[in-house]
Design a protein around this motif. Structure first.
Motif, short mmCIF file in Angstrom:
data_model
loop_
_atom_site.label_atom_id
_atom_site.label_comp_id
_atom_site.label_asym_id
_atom_site.label_seq_id
_atom_site.Cartn_x
_atom_site.Cartn_y
_atom_site.Cartn_z
N GLU A 199 -11.74 -39.28 107.41
CA GLU A 199 -10.69 -38.64 107.53
C GLU A 199 -10.93 -37.04 107.47
O GLU A 199 -10.25 -36.30 108.11
N THR A 200 -12.04 -36.62 106.69
CA THR A 200 -12.15 -35.48 106.56
C THR A 200 -12.74 -34.62 107.95
O THR A 200 -12.54 -33.66 108.17
N LEU A 201 -13.75 -35.78 108.21
CA LEU A 201 -14.41 -35.19 109.61
C LEU A 201 -13.28 -35.13 110.78
O LEU A 201 -13.30 -34.27 111.51
N ARG A 202 -12.41 -35.90 110.80
CA ARG A 202 -11.15 -35.93 111.77
C ARG A 202 -10.40 -34.93 111.56
O ARG A 202 -9.91 -34.13 112.81
N PHE A 203 -10.08 -34.69 110.50
CA PHE A 203 -9.18 -33.24 110.14
C PHE A 203 -9.88 -32.06 110.69
O PHE A 203 -9.35 -31.21 111.22
N ASP A 204 -11.31 -31.97 110.19
CA ASP A 204 -11.94 -30.81 110.67
C ASP A 204 -12.04 -30.42 112.25
O ASP A 204 -11.91 -29.33 112.73
N HIS A 205 -12.29 -31.73 113.05
CA HIS A 205 -12.13 -31.73 114.38
C HIS A 205 -10.96 -31.10 114.88
O HIS A 205 -10.75 -30.47 115.90
N GLU A 206 -9.73 -31.75 114.42
CA GLU A 206 -8.67 -31.50 114.78
C GLU A 206 -8.16 -30.04 114.63
O GLU A 206 -7.44 -29.40 115.40
N ASN A 207 -8.54 -29.57 113.39
CA ASN A 207 -8.33 -27.85 112.98
C ASN A 207 -9.17 -27.19 114.02
O ASN A 207 -8.48 -26.04 114.32
N LYS A 208 -10.39 -27.61 114.44
CA LYS A 208 -10.94 -26.72 115.37
C LYS A 208 -10.29 -26.75 116.77
O LYS A 208 -10.12 -25.73 117.39
#
Length: 363
Positions: free
Chosen positions: A66-75
Motif C-alpha cells: 500500500e505504501t509503495l502504491r501510494f508513493d507511485h501514485e503521488n509521484k
C-alpha cells in the motif's frame, strides 16, 4: 515513543533528509499513522520515511504494498501537475502576460526530495492590467470554462485534469486598513524566477513569498483549519531562503505594518519545536512567550485536520446547522488567539461575524 511523537519524527526525517531507526510497525500502528497522515495532508512525507531502507522500518506485506502504491501514485500526480504548470508558464510567457505562481509546486520543488509534498491545484496571480487578457487567452487556447470559485479572490478552471486558480486578489482581509497595506506591498514586491524541471517559473520575492505563505496559512487556520502540510511549507521556505538570501528587516517591516508579527513568531515556534526547523533559520527572533502558543496551536491542528474537514459534523458547507457550527468554531479561535493579530481579529469579529449571522438567519 507515543503515536504522535512517532508521527512527527517520521515527518522530520523526510523534511530534513535525515535518517533514524524505527523498527517494526504492526498493522494497528501503521493504520493509525496513515490515518493521521491523511488528516494532516503529509502522507508523502510519512511514506518516504517508511520506505527509506536506512530507517529500518519493517511492515506487514499488505501495508508495504500500500505504501509503495501510494508513493507511485503521488509521484504520478505531481508529474501531471508539473506538466500543467509548464504549459501555463509557456503560454503566458509567450504572450507576455505578467503573472506569478504561488504555493503548491513552487514550494514542492524546494523539499529535499521531489514529490514528498502531495500535489493539489495550481495557484497563480495575474497582474490587474493583464487579467482580462489572460482570461480571454486561456479561454481561446485551452477552451476552459470558468467557475467563480471564491468570489473575492479568483476564478477556477480545469485543463488536462489539473485544477487551476487564477487570482485577481491574493488575500482578502476583514480589516480595510490591513487590506490597503497588503495591496500596497503586492504592488511594490519584486518578481523573481525559480528553476523547476527545466523551466523558469515566476515567483514572489523571498520576503513576500514567506509573508504570503504564512498569511495564507493563518487565514485558513482561523477560518477552517490547516494540516501539518501548511507548517511544512512554511518551514521549508524559511530553510531555503535562509541559505539563499533573505531581507529579514523588510519581512519584519511588512509583518509590523500588517499587524501579524506576533502570529508569525508563534507559528515560527511551532515549526521549530514540532518540525525541528533550526531556530537561526527562522527569519525573526522567537522567545518564550511565542512557545506558549505551540501546544494550543498544535491541539487545534490535530483536532481539525487539513482544511478542517475532519472536525466538521456537516460535510456540506451550507445550511443553518453548518453556519452555527462554523460560527462557534470561529468565535472559539478568535478568542483563543486574539493577541496574535488583534487588528485583523477585531475586524473579523465586528465585520465578518455579523455578516455570517445574518446569512445564517436568512437560510
Amino acid at each position: 515513543m507515543s503515536q504522535r511523537e512517532l508521527f512527527l519524527r517520521l515527518i522530520q526525517v523526510s523534511l530534513w533528509n535525515q535518517h533514524s531507526h524505527f523498527g517494526p510497525l504492526d498493522n494497528v500502528r501503521y493504520r493509525a499513522l496513515m490515518q493521521m497522515a491523511d488528516q494532516q495532508a503529509v502522507r508523502g512525507l510519512v511514506s518516504n520515511s517508511i520506505l527509506d531502507e536506512t530507517n529500518a522500518v519493517i511492515l506487514e506485506r499488505d501495508n508495504a504494498l500500500e505504501t509503495l502504491r501510494f508513493d507511485h501514485e503521488n509521484k504520478q500526480l505531481n508529474s501531471k501537475i508539473d506538466a500543467g504548470l509548464s504549459a501555463l508558464v509557456d503560454l503566458l510567457d509567450f504572450h507576455q502576460i505578467r503573472f506569478v505562481v504561488v504555493k503548491g509546486q513552487t514550494i514542492e520543488c524546494l523539499y529535499p526530495i521531489r514529490h514528498l509534498r502531495i500535489g493539489g491545484d495550481i495557484d497563480f496571480y495575474v497582474m490587474p492590467e493583464d487579467f482580462e487578457r489572460a482570461k480571454t487567452l486561456l479561454q481561446q487556447e485551452w477552451n476552459v470554462k470558468y467557475d467563480e470559485g471564491d468570489a473575492n479572490k479568483h476564478l477556477e478552471f480545469i485543463h488536462n485534469h489539473v485544477i487551476f486558480e487564477m487570482h485577481y486578489l491574493l488575500l482578502h482581509f476583514a480589516s480595510n486598513r490591513v487590506q490597503k497595506e497588503f495591496d500596497t506591498i503586492v504592488k511594490c514586491t519584486k518578481i523573481v524566477r525559480r528553476k523547476m524541471n527545466g523551466i523558469s517559473v515566476p515567483v514572489l520575492a523571498p520576503e513576500f513569498e514567506i509573508l504570503y505563505t504564512f498569511l495564507h496559512l493563518y487565514h485558513h487556520f482561523l477560518e477552517v483549519g490547516i494540516g501539518i502540510r501548511h507548517l511544512c511549507d512554511m518551514a521549508v521556505l524559511c530553510h531555503y531562503h535562509f541559505s539563499n538570501g533573505l531581507d529579514k528587516h523588510l519581512l519584519k517591516s511588512h509583518l509590523d505594518k500588517l499587524g501579524f508579527t506576533k502570529a508569525f513568531s508563534a507559528f515560527g515556534a511551532v515549526c521549530i519545536q514540532t518540525l525541528r526547523l533550526q531556530e537561526n533559520e527562522f527569519p525573526i527572533p522567537v522567545d518564550a512567550n511565542d512557545y506558549r502558543f505551540v501546544e494550543p496551536i498544535m491541539a487545534e491542528i490535530f483536532l481539525r485536520g487539513n482544511m478542517g474537514v475532519y472536525f466538521r459534523k456537516y460535510a456540506v458547507r451550507s445550511g443553518f446547522a453548518y453556519f452555527c457550527e462554523s460560527l462557534y468554531s470561529k468565535i472559539h479561535l478568535y478568542r483563543l488567539f486574539y493577541s496574535l493579530a488583534p487588528k485583523e481579529t477585531r475586524a473579523l469579529i465586528w465585520r465578518e461575524i455579523p455578516t455570517k449571522i445574518l446569512r445564517a438567519l436568512k437560510l
